[in-house]
Design a protein around this motif. Structure first.
Motif, PDB file in Angstrom:
ATOM      1  N   TYR A 174       0.733  -1.028   0.042  1.00  0.00           N
ATOM      2  CA  TYR A 174       0.058  -0.072  -0.088  1.00  0.00           C
ATOM      3  C   TYR A 174       0.975   1.251   0.029  1.00  0.00           C
ATOM      4  CZ  TYR A 174      -4.598  -2.473   0.826  1.00  0.00           C
ATOM      5  OH  TYR A 174      -5.550  -2.902   0.624  1.00  0.00           O
ATOM      6  N   ALA A 232       0.744   3.835  -3.075  1.00  0.00           N
ATOM      7  CA  ALA A 232       0.550   5.181  -2.762  1.00  0.00           C
ATOM      8  C   ALA A 232       1.735   6.241  -3.040  1.00  0.00           C
ATOM      9  CB  ALA A 232       0.412   5.636  -1.299  1.00  0.00           C
ATOM     10  N   GLU A 265       1.274   6.353  -7.353  1.00  0.00           N
ATOM     11  CA  GLU A 265       0.230   6.994  -7.549  1.00  0.00           C
ATOM     12  C   GLU A 265       0.203   8.529  -7.348  1.00  0.00           C
ATOM     13  OE1 GLU A 265      -4.718   7.219  -6.878  1.00  0.00           O
ATOM     14  OE2 GLU A 265      -3.563   6.226  -5.464  1.00  0.00           O
ATOM     15  N   ILE A 266       0.815   8.994  -6.251  1.00  0.00           N
ATOM     16  CA  ILE A 266       1.043  10.351  -6.088  1.00  0.00           C
ATOM     17  C   ILE A 266       1.936  10.813  -6.920  1.00  0.00           C
ATOM     18  CG2 ILE A 266       1.905  11.975  -4.286  1.00  0.00           C
ATOM     19  CD1 ILE A 266       0.863  10.216  -1.926  1.00  0.00           C
ATOM     20  N   PHE A 269       1.414   1.864  -9.949  1.00  0.00           N
ATOM     21  CA  PHE A 269       0.516   2.040  -8.753  1.00  0.00           C
ATOM     22  C   PHE A 269      -0.483   1.011  -9.020  1.00  0.00           C
ATOM     23  CE2 PHE A 269      -3.785   3.585  -8.667  1.00  0.00           C
ATOM     24  CZ  PHE A 269      -4.274   3.225  -7.590  1.00  0.00           C
ATOM     25  N   TYR A 329      -6.963   0.572   0.841  1.00  0.00           N
ATOM     26  CA  TYR A 329      -5.694   1.601   0.527  1.00  0.00           C
ATOM     27  C   TYR A 329      -5.993   3.031   0.568  1.00  0.00           C
ATOM     28  CZ  TYR A 329      -3.243   4.004  -3.032  1.00  0.00           C
ATOM     29  OH  TYR A 329      -2.643   4.812  -3.549  1.00  0.00           O
ATOM     30  N   TYR A 366      -3.420   6.082   1.280  1.00  0.00           N
ATOM     31  CA  TYR A 366      -3.186   7.263   0.352  1.00  0.00           C
ATOM     32  C   TYR A 366      -3.463   8.409   0.863  1.00  0.00           C
ATOM     33  CZ  TYR A 366      -3.824  10.220  -3.693  1.00  0.00           C
ATOM     34  OH  TYR A 366      -3.809  11.332  -4.673  1.00  0.00           O
ATOM     35  N   ALA A 404      -0.346   9.264   3.022  1.00  0.00           N
ATOM     36  CA  ALA A 404       0.796   9.656   2.068  1.00  0.00           C
ATOM     37  C   ALA A 404       0.826  10.911   1.477  1.00  0.00           C
ATOM     38  CB  ALA A 404       0.958   8.304   1.199  1.00  0.00           C
ATOM     39  N   SER A 405      -0.420  11.418   1.145  1.00  0.00           N
ATOM     40  CA  SER A 405      -0.697  12.562   0.644  1.00  0.00           C
ATOM     41  C   SER A 405      -0.283  13.777   1.245  1.00  0.00           C
ATOM     42  CB  SER A 405      -2.112  12.646  -0.078  1.00  0.00           C
ATOM     43  OG  SER A 405      -2.390  11.658  -0.968  1.00  0.00           O
ATOM     44  N   THR A 445      -8.636   2.134   7.733  1.00  0.00           N
ATOM     45  CA  THR A 445      -7.853   0.964   6.876  1.00  0.00           C
ATOM     46  C   THR A 445      -7.513  -0.001   8.191  1.00  0.00           C
ATOM     47  OG1 THR A 445      -6.659   2.840   5.748  1.00  0.00           O
ATOM     48  CG2 THR A 445      -5.655   0.575   6.083  1.00  0.00           C
TER      49      THR A 445
END
Length: 109
Positions: free
Chosen positions: A8, A12, A15-16, A45, A64, A68, A71-72, A99
Motif C-alpha cells: 500500500y 501510494a 500514485e502520488i 501503482f 488502501y 493514500y 501519504a498525501s 484502514t
C-alpha cells in the motif's frame, strides 16, 4: 500484514508521483514530457495494488484509501514544503484507523 502495508505504501507513492506529474504539467506549466513518467508511475501503482492479499478488489481499494490519504499529507509536507495542520493530521489518523478496521476486522471465512 507488513507486506500488505508495504504494498500500500509503495502504491501510494507511485500514485502520488504519477498524479503530480499531471499536476505539474497542467497547473505548474511544466513540459508535457512529465506525462510519460507520470503514466508509467500510475501503471506501477495499479500493478502494486493488485499485489495485496485480499479476497475482493473493493476491500483492497477501500483499505488502501487511508494509506493514500496519509501519504498525501506526507507529500504535502516533504515534497511541497507545506506543513500539515492539526486537521490534516487528525483526518489522516482517522483514515488510517478506518484502514485498520477494514484490514483487521473479523470475517467469517
Amino acid at each position: 500484514m507488513p507486506t500488505t502495508f508495504a504494498a500500500y505504501a509503495a502504491a501510494a507513492l507511485a500514485e502520488i508521483v504519477g498524479c503530480f506529474a499531471f499536476w505539474a504539467w497542467l497547473r505548474l506549466g511544466r513540459s508535457a514530457l512529465w506525462l510519460g513518467p507520470g503514466m508509467l508511475s500510475l501503471a506501477l501503482f495499479a500493478w502494486l495494488l493488485t499485489r495485496v492479499e485480499a479476497e475482493a478488489a473493493g476491500r483492497a481499494y477501500a483499505a488502501y484509501g487511508g494509506v493514500y490519504i496519509a501519504a498525501s499529507i506526507l507529500w504535502l509536507w516533504l515534497a511541497e514544503g507545506r506543513r500539515p495542520d492539526r486537521f490534516d493530521l487528525a483526518g489522516a489518523a482517522l483514515c488510517l484507523a478506518g484502514t485498520l478496521v477494514i484490514l483487521l476486522g473479523p470475517r467469517g471465512r
